[in-house]
Design an enzyme around this catalytic site. Structure first.
Site, PDB file in Angstrom:
ATOM      1  N   SER A 259      -0.978  56.479  63.650  1.00  0.00           N
ATOM      2  CA  SER A 259      -0.990  55.809  62.355  1.00  0.00           C
ATOM      3  C   SER A 259      -1.381  56.761  61.245  1.00  0.00           C
ATOM      4  CB  SER A 259      -1.919  54.598  62.387  1.00  0.00           C
ATOM      5  OG  SER A 259      -3.217  55.016  62.047  1.00  0.00           O
ATOM      6  N   LYS A 260      -1.037  56.343  60.049  1.00  0.00           N
ATOM      7  CA  LYS A 260      -1.247  57.131  58.836  1.00  0.00           C
ATOM      8  C   LYS A 260      -2.674  57.655  58.717  1.00  0.00           C
ATOM      9  CE  LYS A 260       1.371  56.049  54.673  1.00  0.00           C
ATOM     10  NZ  LYS A 260       1.559  55.046  53.645  1.00  0.00           N
TER      11      LYS A 260
END
Ligand code: GLU
Length: 492
Positions: A259-260
């Site tokens: 994830s980011k």
């Protein structure tokens, strides 16, 4: 049968590398089978609309070399659509969805629901308190035609829901996971048309995949639980469902979804750091798919030839930056110095090492310094650290080892002979660079480490580093002489 595959992203403003891998697998399979690969934009969630997102998406895909045959393209800065099954942007297909939803409602497979958010919340709360799975209670299922018309005329808000058959086993085959059966008792009456008149993903995806004659639906495994609802729709319409291929999630090293928050996940992050497209694509192909032979380096052409779904793994593919770096380094070594120089220019300017004038007047020199160091790079933006040795003509020694090396008895004479040789030529060319150590050895009798290291130490301040011949060519005669003289005066 010609296969037709589609990549159907929602334009969220950036392309996650997991999505790029989905696009890649769709593309590879389509090309492997000489079929078509289509880009469709799924933009029915208007709350997530981002200006320019479609253009960004297309530019990330085309940078990656994953080129579609049909769908949306950018030409002269404008979006254009090509193909016989358009429009390829869902927000432009509302009239089509209208026709198909009316058909379902007519057949009793879908129904209007006027329940307010407050009522739905209440029902859900109550079900939870009773220990039940929250589901729509079908309050509006049996409204009469007249009641519906009256409510619509009174401008009451509504959605249209799928009437999910109760307690029925829905079975479908997934190319990666095999046969999957889900009982509908836990499946909610899914909203198909939202109160803003837009279809939900579930409805639009089925209508579009059918009308666009998609033969294989290849997507992330997060959509696996949605598939039974889609199968119900295929059954209600009397359409044949495509083949389904759900890909394992791309995970980080801790086996969590990439994830980011943990750093780079967008294709543009990798592009901007100086990962080459062929490296990113090569690496991503291996995250979740394993080739027949134990081989790791593939061109796009080779991937197309080899790719098949039966070698896609069921478990998540771990994204390993070290391996990506290794592959990227391989392609950087293979790439021309001009190509890497062009990619390196922004970071060299940003780090203050070169100016716009250098780019205009000394591009050849930039290519030379890049050529000298490129084999050491994991990605292009690491370059500033490596090319620092080419700047200035008074070299600072890196550590005590270099001082000790320059203090050895034979070094002064060695460096003086080196200066003499330099002064005898007009400039340093390939020939000089290729023969200078042989000449110095002959003239001074010094060889091996005692020959190479002091020269490198005096010229670069380091005992180890890139190819000395390339360094000398990039520095040129005057700068090399200045550096060696400085070393003699200050360190010997
Ligand atoms: N629009 C969905 C997404 O963003 C596509 C899912 C599918 O391929 O069916 O992932």
């Amino acid at each position: 049968m010609t296969v037709r595959l589609r990549f159907a992203p929602s334009p969220t403003g950036y392309v996650h590398i997991g999505s790029l891998r989905t696009a890649l697998y769709n593309y590879l399979f389509a090309k492997h089978k000489n079929g078509s690969y289509i880009l469709r934009i799924e933009d029915t969630d208007r709350t997530r609309y981002v200006e320019g997102a479609i253009e960004n998406l297309i530019s990330a895909l085309s940078w990656s070399g994953i080129n579609h045959d049909e769908g949306i393209f950018v030409e002269d800065g404008k979006l254009v659509q090509k193909g016989n099954y358009g429009p390829y942007i869902q927000s432009e297909r509302l009239h089509i969805y209208k026709k198909y939803i009316d058909n379902l409602v007519e057949k009793g497979y879908a129904y209007y629901c006027f329940c307010s958010k407050e009522r739905l919340d209440e029902v859900r709360e109550q079900q939870k308190n009773e220990g039940k799975t929250p589901m729509y209670d079908r309050h509006c299922l049996n409204l009469s035609k007249e009641e519906i018309e009256k409510k619509i005329a009174a401008k009451e808000e509504y959605v249209i829901r799928l009437k999910v058959p109760k307690d029925k086993d829905i079975t479908f085959n997934d190319a990666v996971r095999g046969k999957i059966t889900i009982n509908t008792s836990e499946v909610d009456d899914q909203v198909l048309i939202k109160s803003d008149g837009f279809p939900t993903y579930h409805f639009a995806v089925v209508v579009d995949d059918h009308l666009m004659k998609i033969t294989h639906v290849v997507r992330g495994e997060e959509w696996l639980t949605s598939t039974p609802k889609q199968i119900i729709l295929y059954n209600y319409f009397g359409w044949e469902a495509p083949e389904f291929v759900h890909l394992p999630t791309v995970l980080n090293k801790d086996k969590k979804k990439l994830s980011k928050r943990q750093g780079d996940v967008a294709v543009s992050d990798f592009k901007n750091k100086g990962y080459l497209q062929e490296a990113l694509v090569n690496y991503l192909a291996l995250v979740g798919w394993s080739p027949k032979e134990n081989k790791e380096l593939f061109t796009m052409e080779e991937l197309m030839n080899e790719f098949s779904f039966d070698r896609v793994s069921k478990t998540g593919g771990v994204f390993d930056v070290d391996k990506l770096n290794w592959i990227n380094n391989h392609y950087i070594k293979q790439a021309s110095p001009e190509r890497i120089a062009k990619l390196a220019i922004p970071t060299l300017v940003e780090s203050g090492l070169i100016t716009n004038d250098d780019i205009k007047n000394r591009f050849e020199w930039i290519v030379q310094i890049v050529d000298a160091v490129k084999e050491r790079l994991n990605y292009v933006n690491e370059i500033a650290e490596h090319v620092k040795i080419f700047f200035g003509n008074e070299v600072q020694l890196e550590n005590q080892e270099v001082y000790d090396m320059l203090k050895l008895d034979h070094v002064k004479n060695l460096l003086e002979v080196f200066i003499e040789e330099l002064e005898n030529v007009e400039d340093i060319d390939e020939e000089f660079a290729g023969s200078i150590f042989k000449v110095l050895k002959k003239k001074t009798g010094v060889k091996g480490k005692n020959l190479f290291m002091p020269v490198r130490g005096a010229v670069t301040g380091q005992l180890h580093g890139p190819d000395m011949g390339k360094i000398l060519i990039a520095l040129g005669k005057e700068n090399t002489i200045d550096r060696v003289k400085y070393a003699i005066e200050n360190h010997i």
